[in-house]
Design a protein around this motif. Structure first.
Motif, PDB file in Angstrom:
ATOM      1  N   SER A   1      -2.454   6.747  10.332  1.00 33.26           N
ATOM      2  CA  SER A   1      -2.322   7.766   9.292  1.00 33.26           C
ATOM      3  C   SER A   1      -1.799   7.208   7.974  1.00 33.26           C
ATOM      4  CB  SER A   1      -1.384   8.873   9.781  1.00 33.26           C
ATOM      5  OG  SER A   1      -1.145   9.812   8.756  1.00 33.26           O
ATOM      6  N   LEU A   2      -2.493   7.543   6.909  1.00 32.79           N
ATOM      7  CA  LEU A   2      -2.049   7.226   5.558  1.00 32.79           C
ATOM      8  C   LEU A   2      -1.100   8.293   5.029  1.00 32.79           C
ATOM      9  CD1 LEU A   2      -2.390   5.613   2.829  1.00 32.79           C
ATOM     10  CD2 LEU A   2      -4.285   7.162   2.345  1.00 32.79           C
TER      11      LEU A   2
ATOM     12  N   PRO B   1       5.396   5.988   6.699  1.00 33.97           N
ATOM     13  CA  PRO B   1       6.068   5.405   5.537  1.00 33.97           C
ATOM     14  C   PRO B   1       5.220   4.332   4.889  1.00 33.97           C
ATOM     15  CG  PRO B   1       7.566   5.527   7.415  1.00 33.97           C
ATOM     16  CD  PRO B   1       6.190   5.856   7.930  1.00 33.97           C
ATOM     17  N   ALA B   2       5.239   4.278   3.572  1.00 34.59           N
ATOM     18  CA  ALA B   2       4.453   3.300   2.816  1.00 34.59           C
ATOM     19  C   ALA B   2       5.252   2.017   2.670  1.00 34.59           C
ATOM     20  CB  ALA B   2       4.080   3.852   1.444  1.00 34.59           C
ATOM     21  N   ILE B   3       5.273   1.192   3.733  1.00 32.24           N
ATOM     22  CA  ILE B   3       6.141   0.014   3.721  1.00 32.24           C
ATOM     23  C   ILE B   3       5.423  -1.283   4.043  1.00 32.24           C
ATOM     24  CG2 ILE B   3       8.238   1.292   4.240  1.00 32.24           C
ATOM     25  CD1 ILE B   3       7.924   0.478   7.159  1.00 32.24           C
ATOM     26  N   THR B   4       4.152  -1.236   4.452  1.00 27.76           N
ATOM     27  CA  THR B   4       3.493  -2.456   4.876  1.00 27.76           C
ATOM     28  C   THR B   4       2.110  -2.586   4.249  1.00 27.76           C
ATOM     29  OG1 THR B   4       2.533  -1.367   6.816  1.00 27.76           O
ATOM     30  CG2 THR B   4       4.659  -2.424   7.100  1.00 27.76           C
TER      31      THR B   4
ATOM     32  N   TYR C   1     -16.479   1.469  -0.611  1.00 31.75           N
ATOM     33  CA  TYR C   1     -15.158   1.406   0.015  1.00 31.75           C
ATOM     34  C   TYR C   1     -14.225   2.425  -0.629  1.00 31.75           C
ATOM     35  CZ  TYR C   1     -15.836  -2.964   2.617  1.00 31.75           C
ATOM     36  OH  TYR C   1     -16.266  -3.919   3.512  1.00 31.75           O
ATOM     37  N   THR C   2     -13.306   2.941   0.181  1.00 34.12           N
ATOM     38  CA  THR C   2     -12.176   3.718  -0.324  1.00 34.12           C
ATOM     39  C   THR C   2     -10.927   2.857  -0.195  1.00 34.12           C
ATOM     40  OG1 THR C   2     -13.159   5.840   0.325  1.00 34.12           O
ATOM     41  CG2 THR C   2     -10.777   5.791  -0.048  1.00 34.12           C
ATOM     42  N   VAL C   3     -10.131   2.813  -1.255  1.00 35.01           N
ATOM     43  CA  VAL C   3      -8.879   2.052  -1.261  1.00 35.01           C
ATOM     44  C   VAL C   3      -7.750   2.974  -1.710  1.00 35.01           C
ATOM     45  CG1 VAL C   3      -7.661   0.042  -2.181  1.00 35.01           C
ATOM     46  CG2 VAL C   3     -10.146  -0.035  -1.892  1.00 35.01           C
ATOM     47  N   ASP C   4      -6.612   2.894  -1.038  1.00 40.73           N
ATOM     48  CA  ASP C   4      -5.434   3.642  -1.461  1.00 40.73           C
ATOM     49  C   ASP C   4      -4.265   2.673  -1.559  1.00 40.73           C
ATOM     50  OD1 ASP C   4      -5.724   6.620  -1.816  1.00 40.73           O
ATOM     51  OD2 ASP C   4      -3.655   6.542  -1.114  1.00 40.73           O
ATOM     52  N   LEU C   5      -3.461   2.811  -2.620  1.00 42.97           N
ATOM     53  CA  LEU C   5      -2.331   1.928  -2.847  1.00 42.97           C
ATOM     54  C   LEU C   5      -1.072   2.749  -3.102  1.00 42.97           C
ATOM     55  CD1 LEU C   5      -4.882   0.872  -5.011  1.00 42.97           C
ATOM     56  CD2 LEU C   5      -3.614  -1.223  -4.521  1.00 42.97           C
ATOM     57  N   HIS C   6       0.044   2.294  -2.534  1.00 43.97           N
ATOM     58  CA  HIS C   6       1.358   2.861  -2.819  1.00 43.97           C
ATOM     59  C   HIS C   6       2.162   1.773  -3.521  1.00 43.97           C
ATOM     60  CE1 HIS C   6       0.995   5.818   0.838  1.00 43.97           C
ATOM     61  NE2 HIS C   6       0.083   6.019  -0.097  1.00 43.97           N
ATOM     62  N   ILE C   7       2.681   2.091  -4.695  1.00 40.06           N
ATOM     63  CA  ILE C   7       3.358   1.103  -5.518  1.00 40.06           C
ATOM     64  C   ILE C   7       4.735   1.617  -5.908  1.00 40.06           C
ATOM     65  CG2 ILE C   7       3.267  -0.163  -7.702  1.00 40.06           C
ATOM     66  CD1 ILE C   7       0.230  -0.161  -7.456  1.00 40.06           C
TER      67      ILE C   7
END
Length: 214
Positions: free
Chosen positions: A202-203, A207-210, A51-57
């Motif tokens: 799209s990643l 906007p990284a909001i959800t 798996y690929t995982v991306d996180l915005h914190i």
């Protein structure tokens, strides 16, 4: 905003459905999480996990929080996790949906000179000018302790665009490949992890909001 990515490696026989439910369900435990996106890596990846995982914190996350969260998920044997800082990128398809998300992790040789590293970064960022099927892209440098030094992400409409134009283009093999090939004097990159998976939305341009999965 802090950007993080990981390759998840699963134990033999692990349930992917269970993992995906828990990935999203447990995400609330991460301080400051604004967005989590994940996808099953497709056939044809190499040097990558399942798996690929991306996180915005939001802000600066507590050290080790995401690594602990990922490695404690059911069925995960290892999480190759890192923090990165975007340095440049571009977009042609804001809000791209139902596409393909590609993540290349690579490691620059310790002895590589700074001029070669800078030229490598410039050449990667020139690729979209020659390859219109790269719809959105971003090049980043790794800022956490990791075996990797860079993250090169692209979004495509379909997997054929990645495996076709991108991987076979003359600019790729005639120019960019010299940085990755030990037979060339410009050899700069000593290891890579090539992963791609389905992309619901799209990643790189939204906007990284959800919270959400892909």
């Amino acid at each position: 905003m802090q950007f993080e990515t990981a390759q998840l490696y699963l134990e033999d026989g692990a349930s992917q459905d269970t993992l995906e439910r828990e990935l999203d369900a447990r995400a609330h435990s991460l301080p400051g999480l604004r967005r989590i996106v994940f996808g099953r890596n497709m056939e044809g990846c190499w040097g990558a996990g399942d798996y690929t995982v991306d996180l915005h914190i939001e802000g600066n996350a507590r050290d080790g929080a995401a690594t602990a969260y990922l490695t404690q998920l059911p069925g995960v044997s290892r999480a190759d996790h890192l923090v990165y800082r975007p340095i440049n990128g571009g977009q042609r398809a804001a809000g791209l949906q139902n596409g393909v998300w590609r993540t290349l992790l690579f490691r620059v040789r310790p002895e590589a000179c700074s001029e070669h590293v800078a030229a490598l970064e410039r050449d990667l960022l020139r690729m979209p000018a020659y390859m219109p099927t790269i719809r959105n892209w971003q090049l980043s440098r790794v800022t956490s302790g990791s075996e990797w030094t860079h993250v090169w992400q692209q979004e495509f409409v379909c997997v054929e665009d990645l495996q076709g134009e991108y991987l076979t283009h003359p600019f790729h093999w005639g120019w960019v490949d010299r940085w990755f090939d030990p037979e060339f004097p410009e050899w700069t990159v000593e290891a890579i992890s090539h992963a791609f998976c389905p992309l619901e939305s799209s990643l790189l341009t939204l906007p990284a909001i959800t919270h959400g999965s892909i």
